[in-house]
Structures are given as C-alpha cells and as structure tokens.
Design a protein around this motif. Sequence first.
Motif, short mmCIF file in Angstrom:
data_model
loop_
_atom_site.label_atom_id
_atom_site.label_comp_id
_atom_site.label_asym_id
_atom_site.label_seq_id
_atom_site.Cartn_x
_atom_site.Cartn_y
_atom_site.Cartn_z
N ALA A 78 0.85 -1.20 0.00
CA ALA A 78 0.00 0.00 0.00
C ALA A 78 0.88 1.24 0.00
O ALA A 78 2.07 1.17 0.32
N SER A 79 0.27 2.37 -0.34
CA SER A 79 0.96 3.65 -0.24
C SER A 79 0.99 4.09 1.22
O SER A 79 0.28 3.53 2.07
N GLU A 80 1.79 5.09 1.52
CA GLU A 80 1.84 5.62 2.89
C GLU A 80 0.47 6.15 3.31
O GLU A 80 0.04 5.97 4.45
N GLU A 81 -0.24 6.77 2.37
CA GLU A 81 -1.57 7.29 2.67
C GLU A 81 -2.54 6.16 2.98
O GLU A 81 -3.34 6.23 3.93
N GLN A 82 -2.49 5.08 2.19
CA GLN A 82 -3.37 3.94 2.43
C GLN A 82 -3.05 3.26 3.76
O GLN A 82 -3.96 2.85 4.48
N LEU A 83 -1.77 3.14 4.09
CA LEU A 83 -1.39 2.55 5.38
C LEU A 83 -1.91 3.39 6.53
O LEU A 83 -2.38 2.86 7.55
N LYS A 84 -1.82 4.70 6.38
CA LYS A 84 -2.32 5.59 7.43
C LYS A 84 -3.83 5.47 7.57
O LYS A 84 -4.36 5.41 8.69
N ASN A 85 -4.53 5.42 6.44
CA ASN A 85 -5.99 5.29 6.49
C ASN A 85 -6.42 3.94 7.05
O ASN A 85 -7.43 3.84 7.75
N ASP A 86 -5.67 2.89 6.72
CA ASP A 86 -5.99 1.57 7.24
C ASP A 86 -5.71 1.47 8.73
O ASP A 86 -6.44 0.80 9.47
N ASP A 87 -4.63 2.11 9.16
CA ASP A 87 -4.27 2.19 10.59
C ASP A 87 -4.15 0.81 11.23
O ASP A 87 -4.56 0.60 12.37
N GLY A 88 -3.60 -0.15 10.47
CA GLY A 88 -3.35 -1.47 11.03
C GLY A 88 -4.58 -2.34 11.21
O GLY A 88 -4.51 -3.37 11.89
N ARG A 89 -5.70 -1.97 10.59
CA ARG A 89 -6.93 -2.74 10.80
C ARG A 89 -7.03 -3.99 9.93
O ARG A 89 -7.82 -4.88 10.22
N VAL A 90 -6.23 -4.07 8.87
CA VAL A 90 -6.31 -5.23 8.00
C VAL A 90 -5.86 -6.48 8.75
O VAL A 90 -4.86 -6.46 9.48
N LYS A 140 -7.99 4.94 -2.29
CA LYS A 140 -7.13 5.45 -1.22
C LYS A 140 -7.71 5.21 0.16
O LYS A 140 -6.99 4.90 1.11
N VAL A 141 -9.03 5.39 0.29
CA VAL A 141 -9.68 5.33 1.60
C VAL A 141 -10.52 4.07 1.70
O VAL A 141 -11.31 3.78 0.79
N PRO A 142 -10.37 3.28 2.77
CA PRO A 142 -11.17 2.06 2.89
C PRO A 142 -12.65 2.36 3.11
O PRO A 142 -13.02 3.17 3.94
N VAL A 143 -13.49 1.71 2.31
CA VAL A 143 -14.94 1.79 2.47
C VAL A 143 -15.46 0.36 2.46
O VAL A 143 -15.38 -0.32 1.44
N ASN A 144 -15.93 -0.11 3.59
CA ASN A 144 -16.46 -1.47 3.79
C ASN A 144 -15.37 -2.54 3.86
O ASN A 144 -15.58 -3.60 4.43
N LYS A 145 -14.23 -2.29 3.27
CA LYS A 145 -13.17 -3.29 3.17
C LYS A 145 -11.82 -2.59 3.18
O LYS A 145 -11.74 -1.38 2.96
N PRO A 146 -10.73 -3.33 3.42
CA PRO A 146 -9.40 -2.71 3.36
C PRO A 146 -9.08 -2.23 1.95
O PRO A 146 -9.49 -2.83 0.97
N ASP A 176 -20.26 -7.44 4.34
CA ASP A 176 -20.98 -6.76 3.27
C ASP A 176 -20.00 -5.93 2.43
O ASP A 176 -19.24 -5.12 2.97
N PHE A 177 -20.02 -6.16 1.11
CA PHE A 177 -19.14 -5.46 0.17
C PHE A 177 -17.67 -5.64 0.55
O PHE A 177 -16.86 -4.72 0.41
N ASN A 178 -17.34 -6.83 1.00
CA ASN A 178 -15.96 -7.15 1.39
C ASN A 178 -15.71 -8.63 1.08
O ASN A 178 -16.10 -9.50 1.86
N TYR A 179 -15.10 -8.90 -0.07
CA TYR A 179 -14.86 -10.26 -0.53
C TYR A 179 -13.37 -10.45 -0.80
O TYR A 179 -12.78 -9.70 -1.59
N LYS A 180 -12.78 -11.42 -0.15
CA LYS A 180 -11.35 -11.63 -0.27
C LYS A 180 -11.04 -12.61 -1.40
O LYS A 180 -11.64 -13.67 -1.49
N ILE A 181 -10.07 -12.25 -2.23
CA ILE A 181 -9.61 -13.11 -3.31
C ILE A 181 -8.08 -13.20 -3.21
O ILE A 181 -7.41 -12.19 -2.99
N THR A 182 -7.56 -14.41 -3.37
CA THR A 182 -6.13 -14.65 -3.19
C THR A 182 -5.59 -15.46 -4.35
O THR A 182 -6.22 -16.41 -4.81
#
Length: 227
Positions: A78-90, A140-146, A176-182
Amino acid sequence: MKSHPIVSVIVLLVSILPSCSKGQFEGGTYKPMQQDFDRIRLDHLFIIAKLMREYESKAGHFPFANSADGKPVAVVIASEEQLKNDDGRVQIMLDLQTRANDGDVPSKPERIVMRTINELTEELETVLEREITLPIEPQKVPVNKPSVYVFTSYLDVFDVSAFLHNSFPFARKLGDFNYKITVSNRSNQESGIWKPEELMRDADFRDFFSAAFNRSGYTLQTTIPRE
C-alpha cells in the motif's frame, strides 16, 4: 469540526456524479466505479504473482522464505496514505491448508513477521536486477473493506490477496461489500485461494474480467489465454 475521511469520499462521489441514479450506489460507494476497481485489483494480483514466480525461478525460493528462523512473513502492499488510512486494521490471515505437506496441516505459528513494501521491493529488485514498482490498490480510503493488498510467504508458499466490493463465486465473503480473493502457488478454492492459471479458467472470473470498463482510460496488463 474535522470531517471523517470516509464521509468525505462519499460526499465527493455524490458531488461529481449528480446525474447518477440511486441504484448505482451501494454500501456508500459508486457501484460502476467499484466494478472497474475490482477488475484492476484482480489484474494487480496477477502482476504481483508473476513477479513472485519470476523471483522464485531465479532465487529458488519466494521472497523472505529463506529466513534463518523460518517464521512466516507478511507485507501490506500500500501507499503511505493507504497505510495511514488503514491504521493497522487489516487482518493478516495465514492459510495453513495450502501449506499442508502430505495432508499434514502445519500448526499455527506463534507470530508473523511484518516487513514493509520497500523491503519487498528492494528484495525483488536485487534478485530480478531491474527496477520494480509494485501495484497498489486503486482506492485510497477504505470503504467497507481494506484498501490494501496483503502478501505472505511461508513454507514454500506465497500468496497475495485483495479485497473486492462485488460478490463473486470465486471469492470468499468477509462482510458486506468485502470479498477476499487470493492468488498463490497452491490453491484452496473453497477459501477463495487460486493458482493464477486456475482462476483464469474459471467461467465467472472470465466473464467479469473480460468485460468492458464502465469508465474509459483504464487498461489491464493481464491477458486471459485463449482456450
């Protein structure tokens, strides 16, 4: 009063898309945009997986898999901005089924070593001997999902995950609106973990990935092989 970043994104979307019907919004975000972003997210997984396989072909192992202590390694891409917005929640979820040896599933490790995107990039560049730019989430900003990607390396298995807005049979629902694919070098399809070539053969994936973007200007680097 300081505005919340998620609220700001929603207000921005509404302001730039005034003519859109309410049916095009779901979960606080614009559905056609998320469809486009999901295609980009999938494309990015293939790009990263290709780099990992190229690295393995030269080094004989995946990045960080040769550490002396043998502990699993994870990188939030992630970018520094994305890491800051996520704040370790992933959540760093290490799949052990794909790391089974002759049906013997390894025990859950005591901890996962976190490395940075810069460390991963440097490792790739050292072995591949060229400049590498890892793709990052289009939002850039998490909405419903990382709004990040997650890479893990452990017991001769790598995987890289994205979080999609839309529901797909090939992804695993987290909310809701959060589906993980690997994508990985081993598969556990019931958990949404696929080898790249297996995912490319999946009919639901092919139908979605090969469809046109809703907005012009987006391109994909991944090409689905013709059958």
